[in-house]
Design a protein around this motif. Structure first.
Motif, PDB file in Angstrom:
ATOM      1  N   ASP A   1       0.832  -1.215   0.000  1.00 24.16           N
ATOM      2  CA  ASP A   1       0.000   0.000   0.000  1.00 24.16           C
ATOM      3  C   ASP A   1       0.861   1.257   0.000  1.00 24.16           C
ATOM      4  OD1 ASP A   1      -2.322  -1.452  -0.057  1.00 24.16           O
ATOM      5  OD2 ASP A   1      -2.666  -1.357   2.104  1.00 24.16           O
ATOM      6  N   HIS A   2       1.931   1.230   0.774  1.00 22.08           N
ATOM      7  CA  HIS A   2       2.837   2.382   0.805  1.00 22.08           C
ATOM      8  C   HIS A   2       3.511   2.559  -0.556  1.00 22.08           C
ATOM      9  CE1 HIS A   2       2.522   3.042   5.139  1.00 22.08           C
ATOM     10  NE2 HIS A   2       2.627   1.739   5.307  1.00 22.08           N
ATOM     11  N   ALA A   3       3.843   1.462  -1.205  1.00 25.23           N
ATOM     12  CA  ALA A   3       4.481   1.523  -2.516  1.00 25.23           C
ATOM     13  C   ALA A   3       3.537   2.122  -3.554  1.00 25.23           C
ATOM     14  CB  ALA A   3       4.937   0.136  -2.947  1.00 25.23           C
ATOM     15  N   CYS A   4       2.270   1.731  -3.495  1.00 24.67           N
ATOM     16  CA  CYS A   4       1.285   2.277  -4.436  1.00 24.67           C
ATOM     17  C   CYS A   4       1.137   3.780  -4.242  1.00 24.67           C
ATOM     18  CB  CYS A   4      -0.062   1.579  -4.255  1.00 24.67           C
ATOM     19  SG  CYS A   4      -0.069  -0.153  -4.766  1.00 24.67           S
TER      20      CYS A   4
ATOM     21  N   ALA B   1       2.212   6.872  -6.983  1.00 23.34           N
ATOM     22  CA  ALA B   1       1.207   7.830  -7.434  1.00 23.34           C
ATOM     23  C   ALA B   1       1.663   9.272  -7.279  1.00 23.34           C
ATOM     24  CB  ALA B   1      -0.097   7.618  -6.663  1.00 23.34           C
ATOM     25  N   THR B   2       2.786   9.475  -6.575  1.00 24.83           N
ATOM     26  CA  THR B   2       3.168  10.853  -6.258  1.00 24.83           C
ATOM     27  C   THR B   2       4.567  11.254  -6.715  1.00 24.83           C
ATOM     28  OG1 THR B   2       3.931  10.153  -4.056  1.00 24.83           O
ATOM     29  CG2 THR B   2       1.648  10.935  -4.251  1.00 24.83           C
ATOM     30  N   ILE B   3       5.480  10.309  -6.928  1.00 26.47           N
ATOM     31  CA  ILE B   3       6.858  10.698  -7.240  1.00 26.47           C
ATOM     32  C   ILE B   3       7.190  10.466  -8.705  1.00 26.47           C
ATOM     33  CG2 ILE B   3       7.585  10.134  -4.892  1.00 26.47           C
ATOM     34  CD1 ILE B   3       9.186   7.781  -6.239  1.00 26.47           C
ATOM     35  N   THR B   4       8.182  11.194  -9.180  1.00 24.00           N
ATOM     36  CA  THR B   4       8.648  11.052 -10.560  1.00 24.00           C
ATOM     37  C   THR B   4      10.110  10.615 -10.631  1.00 24.00           C
ATOM     38  OG1 THR B   4       9.248  13.405 -10.638  1.00 24.00           O
ATOM     39  CG2 THR B   4       7.029  12.800 -11.399  1.00 24.00           C
TER      40      THR B   4
END
Length: 202
Positions: A133-136, A140-143
């Motif tokens: 869940d933390h990985a998802c 979703a937020t980093i590039t």
């Protein structure tokens, strides 16, 4: 403590000390806010987590396998420094895990990236489901290319379907890595171990 992906005698005790001070009041009280008028600031806690994570990758199963391929099967027992760090992974993880829920995004992302290689330890494999869940959320937020690659590689290794989490850049990067590996393997097969990809001096 570490240099060019090498684990030294000092690495394990310093890593244990670093893990022990992650929740020290002075570090926990550090200001995580960013002032638009000042250069980007990276909190001490983030830097400590990044060091633990990078060191854990330097001693992960893949690095061990590569090193073992160049040594006899007793490598892990000969390399006391790497063995000492690898044995500490559960203790380090116990200090990193609470920071997965930190309110600051930089901190919980750095905690995740540190936790991923630590969970290669057999005693920690059950914690991988917690990290999904933390990985998802991170994906979703980093590039950052390096961070995305590490998280995606881990999720694939854990048997997770990452297709819905991958962006166009992820797919392009994966195709590029496959192409470069094919080119390297082709050159290695043609030239052999006694040749150089360039004529010396390099």
């Amino acid at each position: 403590m570490t240099h060019q992906n090498t684990i030294y005698e000092a690495t394990a005790p310093v890593a244990l000390f670093t893990a022990a001070i992650l929740n020290h009041p002075i570090i926990a009280a550090e200001d995580f806010s960013h002032d638009a008028d000042t250069p980007p600031y990276r909190p001490t806690l983030v830097r400590l987590l990044e060091w633990l994570g990078d060191t854990a990758y330097d001693a992960d199963d893949e690095c061990f396998a590569i090193s073992e391929s160049h040594c006899d099967k007793g490598f892990l027992y000969e390399d006391r420094e790497m063995r000492a760090f690898r044995d500490l992974r559960p203790a380090i993880f116990s200090a990193v895990q609470p920071l997965l829920g930190h309110e600051n995004a930089e901190v919980h992302d750095a905690a995740l990236l540190a936790a991923i290689p630590l969970t290669e330890h057999p005693f920690l494999s059950a914690h991988r489901a917690l990290l999904v869940d933390h990985a998802c959320r991170l994906l979703a937020t980093i590039t950052d290319r390096h961070h995305r690659d590490r998280v995606l590689d881990a999720m694939r290794a854990w048997g997770q379907n990452t297709s819905a989490l991958e962006c166009a850049d992820d797919i392009a990067a994966c195709e590029r890595y496959v192409r470069l590996k094919a080119e390297r393997d082709s050159w290695w097969a043609a030239e052999g171990a006694d040749s150089y990809s360039e004529d010396p001096p390099f």
